[in-house]
Motif scaffolding. Structure first.
Motif, mmCIF file in Angstrom:
data_model
loop_
_atom_site.group_PDB
_atom_site.id
_atom_site.type_symbol
_atom_site.label_atom_id
_atom_site.label_comp_id
_atom_site.label_asym_id
_atom_site.label_seq_id
_atom_site.Cartn_x
_atom_site.Cartn_y
_atom_site.Cartn_z
ATOM 1 N N SER A 71 -7.795 -1.326 -3.583
ATOM 2 C CA SER A 71 -9.202 -1.555 -3.914
ATOM 3 C C SER A 71 -9.992 -2.053 -2.714
ATOM 4 N N GLY A 72 -9.276 -2.381 -1.622
ATOM 5 C CA GLY A 72 -9.953 -2.797 -0.411
ATOM 6 C C GLY A 72 -10.595 -4.159 -0.501
ATOM 7 N N GLU A 73 -10.010 -5.066 -1.294
ATOM 8 C CA GLU A 73 -10.619 -6.386 -1.475
ATOM 9 C C GLU A 73 -10.352 -7.240 -0.239
ATOM 10 N N ASN A 74 -11.359 -7.279 0.627
ATOM 11 C CA ASN A 74 -11.205 -7.942 1.924
ATOM 12 C C ASN A 74 -12.517 -8.619 2.284
ATOM 13 N N LEU A 75 -12.707 -9.860 1.813
ATOM 14 C CA LEU A 75 -13.923 -10.595 2.104
ATOM 15 C C LEU A 75 -15.131 -9.753 1.715
ATOM 16 N N ALA A 76 -16.024 -9.470 2.675
ATOM 17 C CA ALA A 76 -17.208 -8.666 2.367
ATOM 18 C C ALA A 76 -16.964 -7.191 2.599
ATOM 19 N N LEU A 77 -15.809 -6.845 3.110
ATOM 20 C CA LEU A 77 -15.525 -5.450 3.405
ATOM 21 C C LEU A 77 -15.213 -4.685 2.129
ATOM 22 N N SER A 78 -15.680 -3.455 2.070
ATOM 23 C CA SER A 78 -15.419 -2.637 0.886
ATOM 24 C C SER A 78 -14.622 -1.387 1.208
ATOM 25 N N SER A 79 -14.165 -1.288 2.456
ATOM 26 C CA SER A 79 -13.437 -0.084 2.860
ATOM 27 C C SER A 79 -12.073 -0.017 2.181
ATOM 28 N N ASN A 80 -11.647 1.191 1.864
ATOM 29 C CA ASN A 80 -10.288 1.377 1.383
ATOM 30 C C ASN A 80 -9.357 1.456 2.588
ATOM 31 N N TYR A 81 -8.260 0.740 2.524
ATOM 32 C CA TYR A 81 -7.349 0.661 3.657
ATOM 33 C C TYR A 81 -6.092 1.467 3.380
ATOM 34 N N SER A 82 -5.632 2.175 4.413
ATOM 35 C CA SER A 82 -4.355 2.876 4.312
ATOM 36 C C SER A 82 -3.271 2.105 5.051
ATOM 37 N N SER A 83 -3.663 1.100 5.835
ATOM 38 C CA SER A 83 -2.716 0.339 6.637
ATOM 39 C C SER A 83 -2.768 -1.130 6.253
ATOM 40 N N TRP A 84 -1.608 -1.672 5.856
ATOM 41 C CA TRP A 84 -1.529 -3.099 5.544
ATOM 42 C C TRP A 84 -1.809 -3.927 6.796
ATOM 43 N N LYS A 85 -1.263 -3.506 7.939
ATOM 44 C CA LYS A 85 -1.498 -4.241 9.183
ATOM 45 C C LYS A 85 -2.985 -4.316 9.507
ATOM 46 N N MET A 86 -3.694 -3.196 9.342
ATOM 47 C CA MET A 86 -5.122 -3.193 9.659
ATOM 48 C C MET A 86 -5.899 -4.061 8.676
ATOM 49 N N TRP A 87 -5.468 -4.069 7.420
ATOM 50 C CA TRP A 87 -6.127 -4.948 6.442
ATOM 51 C C TRP A 87 -5.976 -6.406 6.860
ATOM 52 N N ILE A 88 -4.776 -6.787 7.257
ATOM 53 C CA ILE A 88 -4.533 -8.162 7.697
ATOM 54 C C ILE A 88 -5.396 -8.489 8.910
ATOM 55 N N LEU A 89 -5.419 -7.605 9.900
ATOM 56 C CA LEU A 89 -6.164 -7.872 11.130
ATOM 57 C C LEU A 89 -7.660 -7.973 10.859
ATOM 58 N N ASP A 90 -8.215 -7.040 10.097
ATOM 59 C CA ASP A 90 -9.641 -7.089 9.786
ATOM 60 C C ASP A 90 -9.997 -8.368 9.040
ATOM 61 N N ILE A 152 3.904 2.749 -1.037
ATOM 62 C CA ILE A 152 2.801 3.351 -0.290
ATOM 63 C C ILE A 152 2.768 2.843 1.152
ATOM 64 N N PHE A 153 3.672 1.930 1.490
ATOM 65 C CA PHE A 153 3.647 1.313 2.811
ATOM 66 C C PHE A 153 4.737 1.850 3.741
ATOM 67 N N ASP A 154 5.497 2.854 3.289
ATOM 68 C CA ASP A 154 6.636 3.301 4.095
ATOM 69 C C ASP A 154 6.203 3.988 5.382
ATOM 70 N N GLN A 155 4.929 4.386 5.462
ATOM 71 C CA GLN A 155 4.403 4.967 6.701
ATOM 72 C C GLN A 155 3.206 4.162 7.192
ATOM 73 N N ASP A 156 3.299 2.842 7.073
ATOM 74 C CA ASP A 156 2.237 1.964 7.542
ATOM 75 C C ASP A 156 2.024 2.171 9.040
ATOM 76 N N ASP A 157 0.881 1.747 9.525
ATOM 77 C CA ASP A 157 0.521 1.935 10.937
ATOM 78 C C ASP A 157 1.695 1.597 11.851
ATOM 79 N N GLU A 158 2.117 2.573 12.656
ATOM 80 C CA GLU A 158 3.309 2.389 13.491
ATOM 81 C C GLU A 158 3.003 1.714 14.827
ATOM 82 N N ARG A 159 1.734 1.500 15.138
ATOM 83 C CA ARG A 159 1.399 0.821 16.380
ATOM 84 C C ARG A 159 1.884 -0.627 16.332
ATOM 85 N N ASN A 160 2.287 -1.147 17.493
ATOM 86 C CA ASN A 160 2.682 -2.550 17.497
ATOM 87 C C ASN A 160 1.434 -3.421 17.383
ATOM 88 N N TRP A 161 1.653 -4.695 17.101
ATOM 89 C CA TRP A 161 0.539 -5.583 16.761
ATOM 90 C C TRP A 161 -0.481 -5.694 17.903
#
Length: 274
Positions: A71-90, A152-161
């Motif tokens: 659902s993209g529940e991230n503070l004021a952000l409404s974007s749908n995220y495909s990456s858990w890492k990117m959600w955490i960072l944003d 849904i996370f088995d292909q999460d963003d493969e870039r390192n942190w």
């Protein structure tokens, strides 16, 4: 063979215990843990590792967490995220707390104790970003005894942190780099949007501002030079003037202001429509 299986199970649980500990240990960024995805993840791990829930409740808790993330529940952000890492960072980059607000406005007021606490939080956040999803799914399926769990996370963003941080304009992952980021980009709503509308009660972010740029405004060189010089002084902390633009309807007054925010938005300039 049984001893090897028991050891493997213990190793998997230890990996998830570390994630649970990280989710409970945030100090300055503690508010992140109350966002639905992280809160539901923590509750899931508690129920799973502390044997609090039956398999049916664990499955329900897992899919509630997945739903909150999608659902993209991230503070004021409404974007749908495909990456858990990117959600955490944003979430980290756009949150408001004592540290991020001081980093934006008064970095000299940040105490040594706060710096130590933030460094601790940054370690916890990296651990939360690198959840061993296969391990979590494996333990859930073991508890169920049958059936498969959606991953849904088995292909999460493969870039390192660090590469992920750099992709968002953050040069590194330590307190000084974050202070520099908040100083340049702001935090909270003002780090997300460049334009706002006052609805009579609070500011609403404007996601898409008219993309007009200064070089598209032809025949206004004198006016542009005055406005740009004044804006440069304002953004540099020098004395600047209030400005009133006047002229007939359609002569480019609003376009000039929108063009300024596109020119200087990355340096912290924001506009508010009243």
């Amino acid at each position: 063979m049984k001893a090897l299986m028991d050891n493997d199970r213990l190793d998997k649980k230890a990996a998830l215990q570390d994630i649970l500990l990280a989710s409970r240990s945030l100090a300055v960024y503690r508010g992140l843990g109350e966002l639905p995805p992280l809160k539901l993840l923590r509750e899931l791990l508690e129920g799973l590792l502390e044997d609090l829930w039956k398999p049916s409740k664990l499955v329900e808790a897992y899919y509630s967490f997945v739903n909150a993330f999608l659902s993209g529940e991230n503070l004021a952000l409404s974007s749908n995220y495909s990456s858990w890492k990117m959600w955490i960072l944003d979430t980290v980059l756009h949150t408001e707390n004592d540290f991020t607000l001081k980093g934006e406005n008064h970095p000299e007021d940040i105490s040594k104790s706060m710096i130590t606490a933030v460094a601790h939080d940054l370690d916890c956040i990296v651990r939360l970003a690198n959840i061993p999803w296969a391990t979590l799914i494996s333990i859930l399926e073991d508890r169920m005894g049958q059936g498969k769990i959606l991953n849904i996370f088995d292909q999460d963003d493969e870039r390192n942190w660090l590469d992920l941080c750099r992709s968002k304009g953050l040069e590194g992952w330590d307190v000084d780099y974050l202070i520099s980021y908040y100083r340049n980009k702001g935090c909270g709503l003002f780090s997300i949007y460049k334009g706002f509308y006052w609805n009579g009660k609070f500011l609403e972010g404007i996601e898409h501002i008219d993309p007009i740029t200064l070089n598209q405004l032809i025949g206004y060189d004198t006016q542009k030079d005055i406005l740009m010089d004044n804006t440069e002084k304002f953004l540099s902390g020098y004395a600047a003037n209030n400005v009133l633009l006047y002229g007939d309807k359609g002569t480019g007054k609003s376009s000039m202001i929108k063009a300024l925010v596109h020119e200087y938005g990355d340096r912290g300039l924001r506009i508010i429509e009243l």
